[in-house]
Design a protein around this motif. Structure first.
Motif, short mmCIF file in Angstrom:
data_model
loop_
_atom_site.label_atom_id
_atom_site.label_comp_id
_atom_site.label_asym_id
_atom_site.label_seq_id
_atom_site.Cartn_x
_atom_site.Cartn_y
_atom_site.Cartn_z
N PRO A 12 38.69 39.01 34.98
CA PRO A 12 38.24 39.99 33.84
C PRO A 12 37.50 38.93 32.78
O PRO A 12 36.72 39.27 32.18
CB PRO A 12 39.56 40.60 33.14
CG PRO A 12 40.48 40.03 34.03
CD PRO A 12 40.13 39.42 35.23
N GLU A 13 37.86 37.63 32.77
CA GLU A 13 37.47 36.67 31.88
C GLU A 13 35.90 36.19 32.38
O GLU A 13 35.11 35.93 31.54
CB GLU A 13 38.08 35.60 31.95
CG GLU A 13 38.44 34.75 33.10
CD GLU A 13 39.39 35.16 34.27
OE1 GLU A 13 39.23 34.54 35.52
OE2 GLU A 13 40.00 36.11 33.92
N SER A 15 33.77 38.64 33.82
CA SER A 15 33.12 39.82 33.73
C SER A 15 32.23 40.04 32.73
O SER A 15 32.55 40.08 31.37
CB SER A 15 34.17 41.09 33.75
OG SER A 15 33.46 42.32 33.57
N VAL A 16 31.07 40.22 33.01
CA VAL A 16 29.65 40.55 31.99
C VAL A 16 29.43 42.01 32.15
O VAL A 16 29.41 42.56 31.39
CB VAL A 16 28.77 39.66 32.06
CG1 VAL A 16 27.51 39.81 31.28
CG2 VAL A 16 29.13 38.16 31.83
N ALA A 17 28.83 42.30 33.35
CA ALA A 17 28.35 43.64 33.61
C ALA A 17 29.56 44.86 33.56
O ALA A 17 29.06 45.60 32.84
CB ALA A 17 27.75 43.82 35.02
N ILE A 18 30.66 44.60 34.11
CA ILE A 18 31.67 45.58 33.89
C ILE A 18 32.15 45.67 32.37
O ILE A 18 32.19 46.58 31.94
CB ILE A 18 32.90 45.24 34.91
CG1 ILE A 18 32.55 45.45 36.28
CG2 ILE A 18 34.19 46.00 34.47
CD1 ILE A 18 32.19 46.63 36.89
N LYS A 19 32.29 44.54 31.64
CA LYS A 19 32.52 44.53 30.32
C LYS A 19 31.51 45.28 29.45
O LYS A 19 31.81 46.19 28.58
CB LYS A 19 32.93 43.04 29.92
CG LYS A 19 34.12 42.61 29.75
CD LYS A 19 34.10 41.10 29.26
CE LYS A 19 35.14 40.46 29.65
NZ LYS A 19 35.13 39.19 29.09
N SER A 20 30.34 45.22 29.88
CA SER A 20 29.10 45.92 29.13
C SER A 20 29.23 47.51 29.40
O SER A 20 29.11 48.16 28.37
CB SER A 20 27.85 45.49 29.46
OG SER A 20 27.37 45.77 30.74
N LEU A 36 42.79 48.24 34.13
CA LEU A 36 43.97 47.85 34.94
C LEU A 36 44.61 46.48 34.77
O LEU A 36 45.74 46.24 34.45
CB LEU A 36 43.82 48.07 36.35
CG LEU A 36 43.73 49.48 36.94
CD1 LEU A 36 43.26 49.53 38.35
CD2 LEU A 36 44.57 50.44 36.16
N GLU A 37 43.45 45.59 34.64
CA GLU A 37 43.96 43.93 34.83
C GLU A 37 44.59 43.73 33.11
O GLU A 37 45.44 42.88 33.20
CB GLU A 37 42.93 43.04 35.09
CG GLU A 37 42.66 42.95 36.64
CD GLU A 37 42.07 44.28 37.21
OE1 GLU A 37 41.89 44.29 38.43
OE2 GLU A 37 41.58 45.08 36.36
#
Length: 172
Positions: A12-13, A15-20, A36-37
């Motif tokens: 997750p740290e 992640s760019v696309a998923i966070k956006s 989940l994470e």
């Protein structure tokens, strides 16, 4: 329509696309987001199965948002489905909790669309890679919506991310 978005990213740290995309879901009315994470810190034994099942029951549509991880689900999402979609709840005797709900799969891939084609490196389409999700949806009586895939997510420009977000917002 009540929508539940289950987000999983093994790193997750990074992640760019998923966070956006998650940000778009969080800004959308009638959408509940569960990462989940963030909730379970990569501990596959910590799932609050009752809470997760209750979240699924409250939704009309469930969106699974994740990056393709070695041409598969993320490890956390796979473990989650194994535990939350339990016998007697989602399938088997009296197991109809997910029946008639919609499943929407939304994925990112670092590779380009050509990679996910008969002519590409893996000689498989994204639909073929996602066959386990499709089969699972049908097995428990869900309606399986056409997946939404975003290619070239690694190092995507802000303009590309904005395009991803707009397409996801439209689907939500």
């Amino acid at each position: 329509m009540q929508t539940l978005v289950i987000v999983s990213h093994p790193y997750p740290e990074q992640s760019v696309a998923i966070k956006s995309l998650q940000q778009i879901a969080e800004q959308t009315a009638d959408v509940t987001v569960r990462h989940l994470e963030t909730l379970y810190q990569n501990d596959l034994a910590r799932f609050d199965i009752a809470a997760e099942q209750k979240a699924h029951e409250a939704a009309d549509r469930i969106v699974y948002l994740f990056p393709i991880h070695w041409f598969n689900l993320t490890p956390m999402l796979k473990a989650y489905l194994n535990q939350v979609w339990s016998y007697g709840w989602s399938f088997g005797p009296n197991g109809t909790a997910l029946k008639d709900k919609e499943m929407q799969v939304v994925v990112t891939a670092g590779a380009n669309a050509l990679t996910y084609s008969e002519q590409g490196l893996i000689r498989s389409s994204m639909d073929e890679v996602l066959t386990p999700m499709k089969a699972s949806a049908y097995y428990v009586g869900m309606k399986y919506n056409q997946p939404l895939a975003f290619y070239g997510a690694v190092g995507a420009s802000p303009e590309t991310l904005a395009t991803f977000q707009a397409a996801f917002a439209e689907r939500l």
